[in-house]
Design an enzyme around this catalytic site. Structure first.
Site, mmCIF file in Angstrom:
data_model
loop_
_atom_site.group_PDB
_atom_site.id
_atom_site.type_symbol
_atom_site.label_atom_id
_atom_site.label_comp_id
_atom_site.label_asym_id
_atom_site.label_seq_id
_atom_site.Cartn_x
_atom_site.Cartn_y
_atom_site.Cartn_z
ATOM 1 N N MET A 30 0.849 -1.202 0.000
ATOM 2 C CA MET A 30 0.000 0.000 0.000
ATOM 3 C C MET A 30 0.882 1.248 0.000
ATOM 4 S SD MET A 30 -3.438 -0.881 2.046
ATOM 5 C CE MET A 30 -2.838 -0.669 3.704
ATOM 6 N N HIS A 34 8.878 1.139 3.557
ATOM 7 C CA HIS A 34 9.921 1.123 4.590
ATOM 8 C C HIS A 34 10.795 -0.110 4.374
ATOM 9 C CE1 HIS A 34 7.472 -1.952 6.424
ATOM 10 N NE2 HIS A 34 6.458 -1.121 6.499
ATOM 11 N N HIS A 37 9.219 -3.487 3.437
ATOM 12 C CA HIS A 37 8.858 -3.649 2.019
ATOM 13 C C HIS A 37 10.114 -3.853 1.167
ATOM 14 C CE1 HIS A 37 5.490 -0.824 3.415
ATOM 15 N NE2 HIS A 37 4.831 -1.893 3.018
ATOM 16 N N GLY A 147 4.925 -10.394 3.720
ATOM 17 C CA GLY A 147 5.648 -10.354 4.992
ATOM 18 C C GLY A 147 4.925 -11.139 6.079
ATOM 19 N N ASP A 150 2.080 -9.569 8.535
ATOM 20 C CA ASP A 150 0.636 -9.759 8.361
ATOM 21 C C ASP A 150 0.390 -11.256 8.177
ATOM 22 O OD1 ASP A 150 -0.423 -6.796 7.948
ATOM 23 O OD2 ASP A 150 1.482 -6.980 6.909
ATOM 24 N N SER A 186 4.051 1.183 7.981
ATOM 25 C CA SER A 186 3.839 2.531 7.445
ATOM 26 C C SER A 186 3.110 3.403 8.458
ATOM 27 C CB SER A 186 3.000 2.462 6.170
ATOM 28 O OG SER A 186 3.578 1.542 5.276
HETATM 29 P P1 AMP Z 1 1.413 -3.014 3.455
HETATM 30 O O1 AMP Z 1 2.005 -1.955 2.589
HETATM 31 O O2 AMP Z 1 1.428 -2.677 4.908
HETATM 32 O O3 AMP Z 1 0.078 -3.510 2.963
HETATM 33 O O4 AMP Z 1 2.395 -4.259 3.334
HETATM 34 C C1 AMP Z 1 2.760 -4.802 2.100
HETATM 35 C C2 AMP Z 1 3.538 -6.074 2.313
HETATM 36 O O5 AMP Z 1 4.703 -5.778 3.081
HETATM 37 C C3 AMP Z 1 2.750 -7.138 3.098
HETATM 38 O O6 AMP Z 1 3.052 -8.422 2.580
HETATM 39 C C4 AMP Z 1 3.293 -6.985 4.488
HETATM 40 O O7 AMP Z 1 3.197 -8.159 5.268
HETATM 41 C C5 AMP Z 1 4.741 -6.628 4.208
HETATM 42 N N1 AMP Z 1 5.320 -5.941 5.363
HETATM 43 C C6 AMP Z 1 4.832 -4.844 6.001
HETATM 44 N N2 AMP Z 1 5.598 -4.533 7.064
HETATM 45 C C7 AMP Z 1 6.589 -5.462 7.105
HETATM 46 C C8 AMP Z 1 7.691 -5.703 7.977
HETATM 47 N N3 AMP Z 1 7.934 -4.942 9.025
HETATM 48 N N4 AMP Z 1 8.495 -6.750 7.703
HETATM 49 C C9 AMP Z 1 8.248 -7.567 6.635
HETATM 50 N N5 AMP Z 1 7.229 -7.393 5.780
HETATM 51 C C10 AMP Z 1 6.412 -6.366 6.006
#
Ligand code: AMP
Length: 284
Positions: A30, A34, A37, A147, A150, A186
Site C-alpha cells: 500500500m 519502509h 517492504h 511479509g 501480516d 507505514s
Molecule cells: P502493506 O504496505 O502494509 O500492505 O504491506 C505490504 C507487504 O509488506 C505485506 O506483505 C506486508 O506483510 C509486508 N510488510 C509490512 N511490514 C513489514 C515488515 N515490518 N516486515 C516484513 N514485511 C512487512
C-alpha cells in the site's frame, strides 16, 4: 522509474515479459515504503527477473472509521526506494479503475478470515483476497512476496492460491523490526513520542511467550496470561486480542504441541498495531 497506472498497460507489459521468458515477481504493497517492504523487493529481485511493486491503498479493506483517507501516501519517495531496492516497475492504479461502477465480484476465503484480525475487521480479508486476486490477474506473477508481519493475510492468500489452483509461488519473509523490536509499519510514523516509547512491549511480550513455549510450557492459558500481564502494565496500550493458535488453521489451541502462532493486536492511541511470532517447543 516508470510507473504504470493503467490496468491494460500493466497487463500488456506483463504479458510481453512472460512471452520473453522472464520470471515475474510481484510485491503487493500500500506504499509509504519502509525497510520491511524493501527487504521483500530485494528478495524478489534475487529470485525473479522482473519485479513489479504494486502500490495501491485499497479502499475496500478499510472498515468504517478506519484510516483510509489519512493513510500515508508518497509515490515519488516510494519510486526512489523501489529503484534503490532493485524493483523494475511500479503498478499504481486508481481506485476507480480497480472498482469501476457496477463492480460486484469478491473472493471469500472462509474460516481462516474469521478469527484474530477478522473479529474486529469483518470485511477486511475478503477485500484483501479480492484485491490480491485482481493484482495476480493483472500482473501474472510466477512468484509473489509477502511479509510475516501480516501473518493471517499470508495464510488467507496461500489458501486462496491453493483452493483456486492459481499457479503462483507464495513466499513469506520474516518481519523486519526496528532495533528495539517494534515491527516496521507505514503507520508507525503516526505514533506520538510517548506512544512510540511503549510500543516495543508487543514484541517483548511475544518474545517472552515464545521462550516459555521453547522451554516446554504447554498450557496456552498460562502463556496468554503472561503476555496480558506485561501489556497491561502499559496504560497507553489496550488489547484488541492475544491468541495462541495452530499456525495453519489459525484455530485457538489449549495445549501446545508443535509449530504455534502467537499473535496480537493492540491499540496505542488512535493506532492499531499487530505483531506475531511463530514458535515451537525445543526439540519437537
Ligand atoms: P502493506 O504496505 O502494509 O500492505 O504491506 C505490504 C507487504 O509488506 C505485506 O506483505 C506486508 O506483510 C509486508 N510488510 C509490512 N511490514 C513489514 C515488515 N515490518 N516486515 C516484513 N514485511 C512487512
Amino acid at each position: 522509474m516508470e510507473i504504470i497506472e493503467n490496468i491494460a498497460s500493466m497487463q500488456a507489459f506483463a504479458e510481453r515479459k512472460r512471452m520473453e521468458g522472464k520470471l515475474m515477481g510481484l510485491v503487493p504493497t500500500m506504499g509509504s515504503l519502509h525497510e520491511g517492504h524493501l527487504t521483500l523487493i530485494r528478495e524478489a529481485k534475487s529470485r525473479t527477473d522482473i519485479v513489479v511493486v504494486s502500490i495501491f491503498v485499497n479502499p475496500t479493506q478499510f472498515g468504517p472509521g478506519e484510516d483510509y483517507d489519512s493513510y500515508p501516501r508518497d509515490l515519488e519517495g516510494d519510486a526512489r526506494k523501489v529503484i534503490s531496492a532493485g524493483g523494475d516497475m511500479i503498478f499504481s492504479p486508481s481506485a476507480s479503475d480497480m472498482y469501476p461502477e457496477g463492480y460486484l465480484t469478491y473472493v471469500d476465503v472462509g474460516k481462516v478470515t474469521e478469527p484474530l484480525c477478522g473479529l474486529s475487521r469483518p470485511e477486511h480479508f475478503r477485500a484483501v483476497a479480492t484485491v490480491v486476486n485482481k493484482l495476480f490477474n493483472i500482473i501474472k506473477p510466477h512468484k509473489a512476496f509477502f511479509g510475516q508481519k501480516d501473518y493471517q493475510q499470508s495464510v488467507v492468500i496461500k489458501r486462496m492460491v491453493k483452493d483456486l489452483n492459481m499457479d503462483i509461488d507464495i513466499i513469506v519473509l520474516p518481519t523486519v523490526r526496528e532495533p528495539d523490536g517494534l515491527a516496521m509499519s507505514s503507520r508507525n510514523s503516526y505514533l506520538s513520542e510517548e506512544e512510540r516509547k511503549v510500543s516495543p512491549v508487543l514484541y517483548k511480550s511475544l518474545t517472552i511467550a515464545s521462550c516459555m513455549i521453547r522451554d516446554r510450557e504447554k498450557n496456552a492459558r498460562k502463556i496468554l496470561s503472561a503476555i496480558k500481564r506485561m501489556i497491561e502494565k502499559e496504560p497507553l496500550v489496550s488489547i484488541d486480542y492475544i491468541a495462541i493458535t495452530d499456525s495453519e488453521t489459525l484455530k485457538d489451541i489449549d495445549e501446545i504441541k508443535g509449530k504455534t502462532l502467537i499473535a496480537l493486536a493492540v491499540r496505542i492511541g488512535k493506532m492499531r498495531l499487530i505483531d506475531n511470532i511463530l514458535t515451537e517447543p525445543q526439540g519437537s
